[in-house]
Design an enzyme around this catalytic site. Structure first.
Site, short mmCIF file in Angstrom:
data_model
loop_
_atom_site.label_atom_id
_atom_site.label_comp_id
_atom_site.label_asym_id
_atom_site.label_seq_id
_atom_site.Cartn_x
_atom_site.Cartn_y
_atom_site.Cartn_z
N CYS A 12 41.51 36.83 57.77
CA CYS A 12 42.26 35.94 57.22
C CYS A 12 43.34 36.46 56.25
O CYS A 12 43.41 37.66 56.05
CB CYS A 12 41.39 34.91 56.49
SG CYS A 12 40.90 35.57 54.85
N HIS A 39 33.90 41.61 51.36
CA HIS A 39 32.73 41.77 51.68
C HIS A 39 32.69 42.53 52.97
O HIS A 39 32.10 41.87 53.90
CB HIS A 39 31.79 40.54 51.44
CG HIS A 39 31.83 40.03 50.12
ND1 HIS A 39 31.43 38.70 49.78
CD2 HIS A 39 31.35 40.61 49.03
CE1 HIS A 39 31.37 38.71 48.72
NE2 HIS A 39 31.67 39.99 48.10
N CYS A 96 42.95 35.24 46.29
CA CYS A 96 43.56 34.35 47.25
C CYS A 96 44.06 33.10 46.88
O CYS A 96 43.39 32.59 45.94
CB CYS A 96 42.42 34.22 48.54
SG CYS A 96 42.90 32.92 49.69
N HIS A 124 27.21 33.63 44.29
CA HIS A 124 28.30 34.32 45.18
C HIS A 124 29.23 34.49 43.98
O HIS A 124 29.81 33.74 42.98
CB HIS A 124 28.79 33.29 46.06
CG HIS A 124 29.76 34.09 46.92
ND1 HIS A 124 31.10 34.03 46.71
CD2 HIS A 124 29.74 34.69 48.38
CE1 HIS A 124 31.87 34.76 47.81
NE2 HIS A 124 30.92 35.09 48.63
N GLU A 126 32.90 34.27 44.19
CA GLU A 126 33.73 33.38 44.26
C GLU A 126 33.34 32.04 43.35
O GLU A 126 33.89 31.52 42.53
CB GLU A 126 34.09 32.77 45.63
CG GLU A 126 35.00 31.59 45.65
CD GLU A 126 35.49 30.91 47.00
OE1 GLU A 126 35.83 29.86 46.93
OE2 GLU A 126 35.37 31.89 47.94
N THR A 160 35.20 28.05 49.30
CA THR A 160 36.47 28.16 50.32
C THR A 160 35.83 28.59 51.78
O THR A 160 36.20 27.90 52.78
CB THR A 160 37.52 29.01 49.86
OG1 THR A 160 37.09 30.48 49.82
CG2 THR A 160 38.23 28.63 48.85
N SER A 218 28.79 38.97 53.53
CA SER A 218 29.83 38.07 53.73
C SER A 218 29.37 36.69 54.10
O SER A 218 28.76 36.50 54.96
CB SER A 218 30.59 38.50 54.88
OG SER A 218 31.67 37.60 55.31
#
Length: 303
Positions: A12, A39, A96, A124, A126, A160, A218
């Site tokens: 991405c 990741h 991001c 995680h 994030e 996300t 990931s």
């Protein structure tokens, strides 16, 4: 064996931008990466070979010796940002923008006195970055985590990389089990994740097996695998072409190929080339057996 690529797959823009920034740094030995930049084990090895230092994601409470710290695409909390800056560290931020959006949504809900529910994977990086700034929160990995909260206001945001179907199912379950509460849902699933999920769902309708390329840590890669299996389509996850096992493809007429958002384009190309070579080898083997059978038949008829 036909090989079909998903219409949307692979890296991405957030990951591309983070890697581009890292590759443009002239003195990587002077910089520590705050966790895993992406990741993807292959990328992490490359960064280490270039000289970047890396703080393990499971042990980020200390302070690296370098004066500069590179914040990964997964982002960090304002609390963590303040801790690093108070220690005199200069931050190189590759967060991001879609992760920033999730942070902003959670902060806005908290400011409006909502108890924040984060749909995502507990622990995680994030998710940690989002919840560390919240006065109250719960992390929901599945519908089974939903309960009745003694709160009049419940706000929902998503990691996300959450599959849209999972986010919708958890959102509905929260509503069903908390009819007394005002519920505000902010859909922070990123467009690249949404596009790749829809593409792999379409792919499952056309193939016998899906090869998903991506790092073992990931989350979005793991979710692609789960989406295939939920639809009754066999799926295997590999980090590189070397991990392909010819036994997986026995009896397969069509094989799908997709990749997580932190997977390098060249890795996907290498996996596809290996699948083509595997198929060619299988054809040669089949042709050889056919010739042997034909010769055997001739010998039988003339004996």
């Amino acid at each position: 064996m036909q090989i079909i690529r998903a219409r949307e797959m692979g890296m991405c823009f957030g990951v591309r931008d983070a890697l581009a920034l890292a590759h443009g740094i002239d003195s990587p030995h002077d910089i520590a990466i705050h966790g895993e930049l992406v990741h993807n084990e292959l990328v992490l090895v490359e960064l280490a070979e270039r000289g970047f230092r890396t703080t393990p994601e499971t042990d980020r409470d200390g302070l690296p010796e370098t004066s500069e710290i590179l914040v990964t695409a997964h982002g960090i909390s304002d609390r963590e940002r303040g801790r690093l800056e108070a220690a005199g560290k200069r931050l190189i931020d590759t967060t991001c923008p879609l992760v920033r959006r999730a942070h902003h949504a959670a902060h806005t809900l908290a400011a409006d006195n909502f108890h924040v529910l984060v749909i995502g994977r507990p622990g995680h990086v994030e998710v940690r970055g989002i919840v560390e700034d919240l006065p109250s929160h719960d992390v929901l990995a599945s519908v089974d985590d939903v309960r009745t909260w003694d709160r009049s206001q419940l706000g929902i945001v998503c990691q996300t990389t959450t599959p849209p179907r999972l986010a919708a199912a958890i959102h509905e379950a929260v509503r069903e089990r908390n009819p007394h509460a005002e519920i505000r849902f902010v859909d922070t699933v990123c467009h690249p994740t949404r596009d790749r999920q829809h593409a792999v769902e379409e792919l499952c309708e056309r193939v016998d097996l899906v090869v998903v390329v991506g790092g073992s840590n990931s989350n979005n890669t793991r979710q692609l695998v789960e989406s295939c299996r939920e639809r009754g389509t066999r799926a295997v996850q590999v980090q590189s072409a070397e991990q392909l096992d010819p036994k997986w493809f026995s009896g397969c007429r069509t094989v799908g190929l997709t990749a997580g958002t932190s997977t390098l384009d060249e890795t996907v190309d290498q996996v596809e080339a290996a699948l083509i070579e595997l198929n060619d080898a299988r054809r040669r083997e089949s042709s050889c057996f056919q010739r042997i059978e034909n010769v055997s038949s001739l010998v039988t008829r003339h004996s």
